[in-house]
Design a protein around this motif. Structure first.
Motif, short mmCIF file in Angstrom:
data_model
loop_
_atom_site.label_atom_id
_atom_site.label_comp_id
_atom_site.label_asym_id
_atom_site.label_seq_id
_atom_site.Cartn_x
_atom_site.Cartn_y
_atom_site.Cartn_z
N ALA A 145 0.86 -1.20 0.00
CA ALA A 145 0.00 0.00 0.00
C ALA A 145 0.89 1.24 0.00
O ALA A 145 2.07 1.19 0.38
N PHE A 146 0.29 2.34 -0.43
CA PHE A 146 0.98 3.64 -0.42
C PHE A 146 -0.07 4.70 -0.10
O PHE A 146 -1.15 4.70 -0.69
N GLU A 147 0.27 5.59 0.84
CA GLU A 147 -0.69 6.62 1.24
C GLU A 147 0.00 7.97 1.30
O GLU A 147 1.17 8.09 1.67
N ILE A 148 -0.78 9.00 0.92
CA ILE A 148 -0.35 10.38 1.05
C ILE A 148 -1.35 11.07 1.97
O ILE A 148 -2.54 11.13 1.66
N LEU A 149 -0.89 11.55 3.12
CA LEU A 149 -1.79 12.15 4.08
C LEU A 149 -1.17 13.42 4.65
O LEU A 149 0.05 13.62 4.60
N LEU A 196 7.10 -0.13 7.29
CA LEU A 196 6.58 1.13 6.77
C LEU A 196 7.74 2.10 6.62
O LEU A 196 8.49 2.34 7.56
N LYS A 197 7.90 2.64 5.44
CA LYS A 197 8.88 3.70 5.21
C LYS A 197 8.12 4.96 4.83
O LYS A 197 7.08 4.89 4.17
N VAL A 231 4.05 0.89 2.39
CA VAL A 231 3.89 -0.29 3.25
C VAL A 231 4.22 -1.53 2.42
O VAL A 231 3.67 -1.71 1.33
N TYR A 232 5.11 -2.38 2.94
CA TYR A 232 5.43 -3.64 2.27
C TYR A 232 5.78 -4.68 3.33
O TYR A 232 6.03 -4.35 4.49
N GLN A 233 5.78 -5.94 2.94
CA GLN A 233 6.05 -7.02 3.88
C GLN A 233 7.53 -7.04 4.26
O GLN A 233 8.41 -6.92 3.40
N SER A 234 7.80 -7.19 5.54
CA SER A 234 9.17 -7.12 6.04
C SER A 234 10.06 -8.19 5.44
O SER A 234 11.28 -8.01 5.36
N ALA A 244 15.30 6.37 3.75
CA ALA A 244 14.10 6.82 4.44
C ALA A 244 13.96 6.06 5.76
O ALA A 244 14.30 4.88 5.84
N PRO A 245 13.47 6.73 6.81
CA PRO A 245 13.28 6.02 8.09
C PRO A 245 12.22 4.94 7.95
O PRO A 245 11.31 5.04 7.12
#
Length: 645
Positions: free
Chosen positions: A4-8, A60-61, A75-78, A50-51
């Motif tokens: 997933a990818f989000e912009i907030l 999550l980065k 968001v991606y699987q570790s 990126a942190p």
């Protein structure tokens, strides 16, 4: 892969999101709580990366842009090591801010559905291609050992997607401190009001607004009667007259139950109010020249120009002349040893060009077009003297672009706006002004009516009066489809102070050629600038259907005939283009192609090369989406980049 990818915003408003798999809202909420609000976790970026933050099985980065108070989260699987996530965050933040900086700076900014999907998908596709395939052995082993009970097929499959708006509300609640406890379970919708028992078996699909078909109700009643005795067998109802029947998607007949299925009109016959049409920013798909004409952008120029202006490394990669890491790596490898001032011969190029031909075939380029491209590259390279590997690489790219440009830029080029002005406002007094007539043809389902609407919107931006002629008198719903387009375009043109549009229709069952002729006469009598004629779809190998196009061309006498071709049709595009080009009689051919659905094929853009090669007719427009502004001009460098990947 990316989950997933989000912009907030920092206040918790989700401006845009993309999900490839169900990810619980509490995953991103935990990041907001632990990092941004309560500062339970202090993370520092290392080595310019990126942190990152780990929650359950996800990593999550994020990247924060303080100037606009925005947070970009991936968001991606570790278990997966996605090295390109940092570059994705940089590029997406650059693109998004450049495209919507005016809206973001506005004090009256609100939640909006920003049309950002095509830019995001293009970046993910490019970065994934550069990173190469990911080894999945460890992932498969991990998936077998640790099967998620919520997603396992043994437990009924994955959970349903979140309710629209729920994710945004949860983010806002998280930032308000409502979910500060990390152990708080994610919110689940209340099912206490559900009227359907858990073990109830549905026997048919529900219709509009949850309406169950007659067949489903009969099956449910029969089941209820079998289990409850003979309570419902008292008395018999008199037989009613035979009712109208309708058929479902599976071909089963079902009696008409009196439900109103047409929601386009009120009971009194008046047309129902349509929802407002989403506007299109002119800057997002074109610009105005010094003379005031509105011209389209070339596809591929948008993303790279934005990244160039922002000084991104992505622009350097896109504008560099190297094949290293691309689909042409094998070709470059075969040329790697041809260095040191050697003059290239046909023997040196035999194996590389064979590899190039196979590569082009995988991109949906027809074989004859691929052979022509390779012959053009051979003519460009034979006799050239090599310096080092980079010079050979650059020479190969230059030769490929030159050969492709010769195919995609035939002599019969088209300046549509200039030709329309010459017909509608002739300089010679001997010529009377008349409408410019454009006809749209193509096989079934390629998007003729949709692209006609896009072209109409483009012409409206140039202040033309446009008449849409509904000459598909065969397909059910064709006239209604154009009626909706005309209504939407009227609303947009009135809102934007653009041109005028009107629909000319005579219903179904009429002769299409006569309808087209009457539409042109109506357009001339009412001083329209352009007449856009929609036609019925037809198979290119059906001689009976294709033969009617000759009569249509004589009656309507269009200035231009454009054929719509699908980008995903493959090598059959050559036969389609040739058959349509020969269907209009002696001395009358196609004048241009509109390639639709270019956003569905990724880098497999060989269809446009094949169609132009087969006919020598130029590509006028490219369709890249389903909105009226999703229309672009052809960019040869863009096509070269995709074919070389």
């Amino acid at each position: 892969m990316l989950e997933a990818f989000e912009i907030l915003t920092a206040s918790g408003v989700v401006l845009w999101s993309k999900s490839y798999a169900p990810v619980g809202a509490h995953i991103v909420n935990s990041l907001i709580n632990d990092v941004f609000i309560e500062e339970k976790v202090q993370l520092q970026a290392t080595n310019n990366a990126a942190p990152s933050f780990k929650k359950e099985k996800y990593t999550l980065k994020w990247k924060r842009v303080k100037e606009f108070d925005l947070i970009f989260v991936a968001v991606y699987q570790s278990l997966l090591q996605l090295g390109w996530i940092d570059k994705l965050l940089d590029n997406i933040s650059t693109l998004y801010i450049d495209l919507y900086k005016d809206q973001l700076r506005s004090t009256r900014a609100r939640i909006a559905q920003y049309p950002f999907d095509k830019y995001f998908d293009q970046q993910v596709r490019e970065l994934e291609d550069k990173s190469g395939p990911i080894s999945s052995e460890a992932f498969v082993a991990h998936a077998v050992d640790k099967k998620d009970p919520l997603v396992s097929s043994d437990n009924g499959g994955p959970p349903p997607p979140p309710v629209p708006g729920l994710l945004k509300a949860q983010h806002q609640a998280a930032l308000a401190g409502a979910t500060s406890d990390e152990s708080t379970p994610p919110h689940t919708p209340d099912t206490s009001r559900s009227s359907t028992p858990v073990n109830h078996i549905l026997t048919a699909k529900g219709g509009p607004a949850g309406r169950v078909s007659r067949r489903a109700r009969k099956a449910a009643n029969a089941s209820a009667n079998a289990s409850s005795g003979d309570e419902n067998r008292k008395g018999k109802t008199p037989k009613s007259g035979k009712k109208m029947r309708k058929w479902d998607a599976d071909g089963f007949a079902d009696e008409d139950d009196g439900q109103i299925l047409d929601y386009s009109a009120h009971a009194d016959g008046e047309e129902a109010a349509a929802p407002a049409v989403e506007g299109v920013s002119q800057d997002s798909w074109g610009h105005r020249t010094g003379k005031g004409q509105f011209v389209l952008k070339d596809l591929g120029d948008e993303v790279h120009s934005i990244l160039e202006n922002a000084g991104s490394d992505k622009a350097k990669d896109a504008s560099s002349a190297g094949f290293v890491g691309s689909g042409f790596n094998a070709i470059g490898g075969l040329l790697r040893n041809i260095v040191g001032g050697k003059t290239l011969t046909e023997a040196d190029l035999e194996k590389p060009l064979k590899t190039m031909e196979d590569h082009l075939l995988k991109k949906n380029v027809a074989r004859e077009a691929a052979v022509r491209l390779c012959e053009g590259v051979q003519r460009e390279l034979v006799g050239k003297k090599t310096g080092n590997f980079q010079s050979v690489d650059a020479a190969l790219r230059s030769a490929m672009e030159s050969s492709l440009r010769k195919i995609l830029t035939p002599t019969s080029s088209l300046d549509l706006l200039r030709e329309i002005d010459a017909v509608t406002s002739p300089t010679s007094k001997q010529q009377a002004p008349r409408p410019y007539v454009i006809s749209i043809v193509g096989v079934n389902g390629v998007g003729k009516s949709t692209n006609l609407g896009k072209i109409c919107y483009f012409l409206l931006q140039n202040k033309y009066r446009v008449l849409i002629a509904a000459c598909d008198t065969f397909r059910s719903g064709a006239v209604e489809q154009l009626r909706v387009h005309a209504r939407n375009l009227k609303e947009l043109s009135a809102r934007e102070n653009a041109g005028e549009v009107e629909l000319y229709e005579k219903g179904y069952g009429k002769d299409a050629a006569n309808v087209a002729k009457d539409a042109v006469e109506y357009g001339a009598a009412n001083h329209f600038d352009v007449v856009l004629i929609d036609t019925a779809g037809r198979r290119h190998n059906d001689q009976r259907l294709m033969s009617s196009l000759e009569k249509f061309a004589k009656f309507a006498n269009p200035d231009k005939i454009f054929m719509v071709g699908e980008a995903l049709v493959g090598t059959d595009s050559v036969m389609q283009a040739r058959n349509f080009n020969q269907a209009f009689g002696t001395g009358r051919n196609l004048d241009g192609f509109i390639i639709s659905k270019c956003d569905t094929v990724g880098d497999m853009v060989g269809t446009l090369v094949s169609m132009v090669h087969a006919t020598g007719i130029p590509i006028v427009f490219l369709g890249v989406g389903q909105h009226y502004g999703d229309l672009r001009g052809l960019s040869v460098p863009w096509a070269v980049n995709l074919l070389m990947k």
